[in-house]
Design a protein around this motif. Structure first.
Motif, PDB file in Angstrom:
ATOM      1  N   MET A 371      18.367  36.512  33.431  1.00  0.00           N
ATOM      2  CA  MET A 371      19.453  37.236  34.087  1.00  0.00           C
ATOM      3  C   MET A 371      20.403  36.242  34.735  1.00  0.00           C
ATOM      4  O   MET A 371      19.991  35.392  35.531  1.00  0.00           O
ATOM      5  N   VAL A 372      21.680  36.339  34.406  1.00  0.00           N
ATOM      6  CA  VAL A 372      22.703  35.421  34.901  1.00  0.00           C
ATOM      7  C   VAL A 372      23.725  36.223  35.692  1.00  0.00           C
ATOM      8  O   VAL A 372      24.166  37.300  35.261  1.00  0.00           O
ATOM      9  N   TYR A 373      24.122  35.675  36.850  1.00  0.00           N
ATOM     10  CA  TYR A 373      25.110  36.333  37.705  1.00  0.00           C
ATOM     11  C   TYR A 373      26.508  36.071  37.178  1.00  0.00           C
ATOM     12  O   TYR A 373      26.849  34.944  36.777  1.00  0.00           O
ATOM     13  N   GLU A 374      27.362  37.098  37.221  1.00  0.00           N
ATOM     14  CA  GLU A 374      28.749  36.975  36.775  1.00  0.00           C
ATOM     15  C   GLU A 374      29.640  37.687  37.782  1.00  0.00           C
ATOM     16  O   GLU A 374      29.406  38.858  38.121  1.00  0.00           O
ATOM     17  N   ALA A 375      30.654  36.971  38.291  1.00  0.00           N
ATOM     18  CA  ALA A 375      31.570  37.549  39.265  1.00  0.00           C
ATOM     19  C   ALA A 375      32.473  38.587  38.615  1.00  0.00           C
ATOM     20  O   ALA A 375      32.784  38.516  37.420  1.00  0.00           O
ATOM     21  N   ARG A 376      32.903  39.551  39.400  1.00  0.00           N
ATOM     22  CA  ARG A 376      33.784  40.599  38.899  1.00  0.00           C
ATOM     23  C   ARG A 376      35.221  40.091  38.835  1.00  0.00           C
ATOM     24  O   ARG A 376      35.662  39.323  39.699  1.00  0.00           O
ATOM     25  N   PRO A 377      35.993  40.538  37.873  1.00  0.00           N
ATOM     26  CA  PRO A 377      37.395  40.073  37.758  1.00  0.00           C
ATOM     27  C   PRO A 377      38.242  40.591  38.909  1.00  0.00           C
ATOM     28  O   PRO A 377      37.917  41.590  39.558  1.00  0.00           O
ATOM     29  N   LYS A 378      39.351  39.881  39.135  1.00  0.00           N
ATOM     30  CA  LYS A 378      40.236  40.225  40.246  1.00  0.00           C
ATOM     31  C   LYS A 378      40.875  41.600  40.052  1.00  0.00           C
ATOM     32  O   LYS A 378      41.121  42.325  41.031  1.00  0.00           O
ATOM     33  N   GLU A 379      41.173  41.964  38.815  1.00  0.00           N
ATOM     34  CA  GLU A 379      41.772  43.275  38.575  1.00  0.00           C
ATOM     35  C   GLU A 379      40.851  44.404  39.030  1.00  0.00           C
ATOM     36  O   GLU A 379      41.296  45.398  39.623  1.00  0.00           O
ATOM     37  N   GLU A 380      39.574  44.262  38.789  1.00  0.00           N
ATOM     38  CA  GLU A 380      38.621  45.291  39.223  1.00  0.00           C
ATOM     39  C   GLU A 380      38.527  45.348  40.743  1.00  0.00           C
ATOM     40  O   GLU A 380      38.444  46.432  41.325  1.00  0.00           O
ATOM     41  N   ILE A 381      38.555  44.195  41.402  1.00  0.00           N
ATOM     42  CA  ILE A 381      38.504  44.176  42.878  1.00  0.00           C
ATOM     43  C   ILE A 381      39.742  44.854  43.449  1.00  0.00           C
ATOM     44  O   ILE A 381      39.654  45.598  44.448  1.00  0.00           O
ATOM     45  N   ASP A 382      40.913  44.627  42.838  1.00  0.00           N
ATOM     46  CA  ASP A 382      42.134  45.264  43.329  1.00  0.00           C
ATOM     47  C   ASP A 382      42.064  46.784  43.160  1.00  0.00           C
ATOM     48  O   ASP A 382      42.522  47.545  44.034  1.00  0.00           O
ATOM     49  N   ARG A 383      41.499  47.229  42.066  1.00  0.00           N
ATOM     50  CA  ARG A 383      41.363  48.674  41.880  1.00  0.00           C
ATOM     51  C   ARG A 383      40.415  49.281  42.902  1.00  0.00           C
ATOM     52  O   ARG A 383      40.654  50.380  43.410  1.00  0.00           O
ATOM     53  N   ILE A 384      39.330  48.576  43.176  1.00  0.00           N
ATOM     54  CA  ILE A 384      38.395  49.073  44.197  1.00  0.00           C
ATOM     55  C   ILE A 384      39.071  49.137  45.555  1.00  0.00           C
ATOM     56  O   ILE A 384      38.896  50.098  46.328  1.00  0.00           O
ATOM     57  N   ALA A 385      39.890  48.128  45.884  1.00  0.00           N
ATOM     58  CA  ALA A 385      40.613  48.135  47.156  1.00  0.00           C
ATOM     59  C   ALA A 385      41.584  49.310  47.236  1.00  0.00           C
ATOM     60  O   ALA A 385      41.736  49.947  48.294  1.00  0.00           O
ATOM     61  N   ALA A 386      42.246  49.628  46.121  1.00  0.00           N
ATOM     62  CA  ALA A 386      43.151  50.779  46.118  1.00  0.00           C
ATOM     63  C   ALA A 386      42.394  52.083  46.347  1.00  0.00           C
ATOM     64  O   ALA A 386      42.851  52.974  47.072  1.00  0.00           O
ATOM     65  N   LEU A 387      41.212  52.208  45.751  1.00  0.00           N
ATOM     66  CA  LEU A 387      40.394  53.398  45.983  1.00  0.00           C
ATOM     67  C   LEU A 387      39.976  53.511  47.446  1.00  0.00           C
ATOM     68  O   LEU A 387      39.987  54.607  48.026  1.00  0.00           O
ATOM     69  N   VAL A 388      39.605  52.387  48.056  1.00  0.00           N
ATOM     70  CA  VAL A 388      39.181  52.407  49.458  1.00  0.00           C
ATOM     71  C   VAL A 388      40.333  52.805  50.361  1.00  0.00           C
ATOM     72  O   VAL A 388      40.171  53.584  51.313  1.00  0.00           O
ATOM     73  N   ARG A 389      41.541  52.292  50.099  1.00  0.00           N
ATOM     74  CA  ARG A 389      42.705  52.657  50.916  1.00  0.00           C
ATOM     75  C   ARG A 389      42.977  54.155  50.846  1.00  0.00           C
ATOM     76  O   ARG A 389      43.285  54.797  51.855  1.00  0.00           O
ATOM     77  N   THR A 390      42.865  54.681  49.674  1.00  0.00           N
ATOM     78  CA  THR A 390      43.110  56.116  49.535  1.00  0.00           C
ATOM     79  C   THR A 390      42.022  56.932  50.229  1.00  0.00           C
ATOM     80  O   THR A 390      42.299  57.984  50.821  1.00  0.00           O
ATOM     81  N   ALA A 391      40.792  56.468  50.165  1.00  0.00           N
ATOM     82  CA  ALA A 391      39.680  57.231  50.741  1.00  0.00           C
ATOM     83  C   ALA A 391      39.735  57.284  52.256  1.00  0.00           C
ATOM     84  O   ALA A 391      39.379  58.297  52.863  1.00  0.00           O
ATOM     85  N   ILE A 392      40.193  56.205  52.902  1.00  0.00           N
ATOM     86  CA  ILE A 392      40.200  56.170  54.368  1.00  0.00           C
ATOM     87  C   ILE A 392      41.529  56.619  54.949  1.00  0.00           C
ATOM     88  O   ILE A 392      41.674  56.693  56.179  1.00  0.00           O
ATOM     89  N   GLY A 393      42.529  56.935  54.109  1.00  0.00           N
ATOM     90  CA  GLY A 393      43.845  57.317  54.630  1.00  0.00           C
ATOM     91  C   GLY A 393      44.569  56.128  55.221  1.00  0.00           C
ATOM     92  O   GLY A 393      44.988  56.162  56.387  1.00  0.00           O
TER      93      GLY A 393
END
Length: 577
Positions: A371-393
């Motif tokens: 099992m090898v660790y692989e970091a998530r791409p920046k585009e996915e992190i930005d999408r997650i951040a957009a979801l969090v902003r919407t969820a918390i208002g």
């Protein structure tokens, strides 16, 4: 039967008593094992019972002849597992357990004819408190409850009215949530006439104040500022973890929410006048007019006639004069536009909100199967951040902040989906099954130990003859061997002991066919025993000589192995005689 009696007589009184004691002990032990193995599994019928309920339930169980056991000073009653459901329904039919309080059933047995109004009021208060306590105990996590009501009477000719209050003491399992405490307060306030929820005090068994009955209720339902902040942050964190976990996977996201509240309550009143917005309210106009004429013909006496140069008759020489006056008065009232505005800002305004989200990376297998660790791409992190902003208002003007970081978890382990156990799932035992098997196993081992360590040695000691008896028999067998021939079994077998003509015990030695070949008394038996001892000593010497010979042969074989092998081979090739 005679042989059995003779055998019992030969054992003696001491051995018979020992055998009887061992037999009774074994019977008792195995009876205990059988009772334990066949006894029904006992499970709790009710727990946390009061003394009154426990006494009533035990009487009912005794009347039905149902086995039971009592634990924890009567708070827990144990009954057979196969009868729990039926007993609970039967007891519920009779109103048991009552819960340790007096409800409206107090009026079923009271004598209303001789009761005073004071007693009736007290009974009504007791019944109301008992019913409320029973209702509160039905709430999850509440083990016991006590309710105290204060219902003041309004004095005659008094305008002031004292509000009703209540005090509740709870015994809980774990900790009650704020919504549950609020629900209890509203429950009691709704059941009592004229009581408000903010007049109900609630404490737990440790003395911790859950609700203050002296404080004014607010929109938070009596919750403190810290409780409101913690509840808000927990709700927001749960929402963010749910939406992020659906993207990165369960257990691969950590969320922390920090909220800044303004707990000041502000009341603002504003009056605003508009000068351009005039409105005519009322108008009033008043007008006065007068006319007057003076001359000779008038014949009037005036001050002008008395002046110098005037006529004697008092008239003016100038002829006549005329006066005219006019007066107008107007009153106008105007209304100026006015705006009165009152704003009340309740406590608990959200000033600022911050969210920190930590997500784990991905795990893939390399060519080696690791099992090898692989970091998530920046585009996915930005999408997650957009979801969090919407969820918390998210509100940038308010100064909110959202930070999403991708780091490897220290305790991260690849999640594997469990496979179906197949037929192994049928071997899954419950806790009761495991305890029952363990109890039966312990009983079996205990019985086996008693049989091997206690019963077997005692039986062998009782049945086996003593050492002296063995020596006597061996001596008699030697004598019989010397007297007998090839028809003797082991040189002769001694028979039963008898009394000879001289009053001394004698023994009869018989051969294989049962023919008596010798009769010896006790003295002859002693001589035979001595002779047997001498023969045993000779046999020991012969055995030692034989052992020494075998040892010498072994030493010669070790020193000359080749010669020994040749001799053995020659023996193997010789014809059998």
């Amino acid at each position: 039967m005679q042989g059995l009696l003779d055998f019992l007589k030969s054992l003696g009184a001491a051995r018979l008593a020992a055998m009887g004691a061992v037999t009774m002990a074994l019977i008792g032990f195995f009876a205990f094992l059988m009772m334990q193995m066949t006894s029904p599994v006992m499970v709790p019928l009710f727990t946390d019972l009061t003394v009154e309920d426990s006494s009533a339930i035990l009487k009912d169980l005794e009347r039905q002849a149902i086995p039971f056991s009592v634990k924890n000073d009567g708070a827990i009653i144990m009954v057979p597992k196969d009868k729990v459901t039926r007993l609970r329904m039967k007891l519920a039919e009779g109103g048991l357990p009552k819960g340790g309080g007096v409800g409206y059933e107090i009026f079923d047995k009271s004598d209303a004819l001789g009761a005073t109004s004071f007693i009736q009021n007290i009974n009504h208060l007791r019944a109301l408190e008992g019913e409320l306590a029973r209702t509160i105990r039905s709430i999850d996590r509440v083990q016991a409850a006590r309710v105290h009501l204060v219902l003041p009477e309004r004095p005659l000719f008094s305008r002031d009215k004292v509000e009703a209050t209540a005090s509740i003491v709870l015994k809980v399992r774990g900790q009650l949530e704020t919504q549950q405490v609020r629900a209890i307060r509203h429950l009691v306030a709704s059941a009592v006439n004229g009581m408000k929820p903010e007049r109900v005090s609630v404490i737990d068994e440790t003395g911790r104040l859950l609700a203050d009955g002296a404080a004014q209720d607010n929109l938070a339902g009596g919750a403190t500022a810290d409780e409101r902040k913690t509840a808000f942050e927990g709700r927001m964190r749960s929402q963010v973890e749910q939406i992020v976990g659906s993207v990165v996977g369960p257990g691969k996201a950590r969320v922390q929410i920090s909220a800044d509240f303004d707990m000041n309550r502000i009341t603002e009143t504003q009056d605003k006048f508009d000068p351009d917005g005039r409105v005519l309210r009322s108008s009033q106009t008043r007008e006065e007019q007068s006319n007057s004429t003076e001359g000779k013909e008038s014949g009037q006496v005036s001050v002008a006639g008395e002046l110098p140069g005037a006529n004697k008759d008092g008239t003016n020489n100038n002829g006549g004069s005329r006066d005219q006056s006019k007066k107008t008065e107007e009153i106008v009232n105007y209304e100026i536009s006015r705006i009165t505005k009152t704003e009340v800002t309740e406590a608990g305004r959200l000033n600022r909100l911050s969210a920190a989200v930590l997500v784990d990376g991905r795990y893939t297998k390399n060519d080696k199967g690791e099992m090898v660790y692989e970091a998530r791409p920046k585009e996915e992190i930005d999408r997650i951040a957009a979801l969090v902003r919407t969820a918390i208002g998210f509100d940038a003007k308010r100064g909110d902040q959202v930070e999403v970081v991708n780091l490897r978890f220290a305790d991260s382990v690849p999640v594997t989906v469990g496979e179906d156990g197949g037929w192994m799932r049928f071997l899954a035992f419950s806790k009761d099954d495991i305890l029952g098997l363990a109890e039966k196993g312990v009983m079996f081992l205990l019985g086996l130990i008693v049989l091997l360590m206690v019963v077997r040695p005692l039986v062998r000691r009782v049945i086996a003859p003593d050492a002296a008896e063995k020596a006597r028999l061996a001596g008699m067998a030697g004598v019989a061997g010397a007297l007998g021939g090839p028809n003797m079994i082991g040189g002769g077998v001694p028979g039963a002991m008898e009394i000879g003509p001289d009053g001394k015990p004698v023994s009869t030695i018989t051969d294989k066919s049962g023919t008596n070949i010798a009769i010896v008394n006790s003295e002859e038996q002693v001589a035979i025993s001595n002779r047997t001892s001498a023969m045993i000593d000779v046999a020991k010497v012969q055995g030692q000589v034989h052992a020494q010979s075998v040892q010498k042969v072994g030493e010669l074989a070790e020193k000359n192995p080749h010669e020994a092998v040749s001799i053995i081979r020659s023996w193997l090739h010789e014809d059998a005689a």
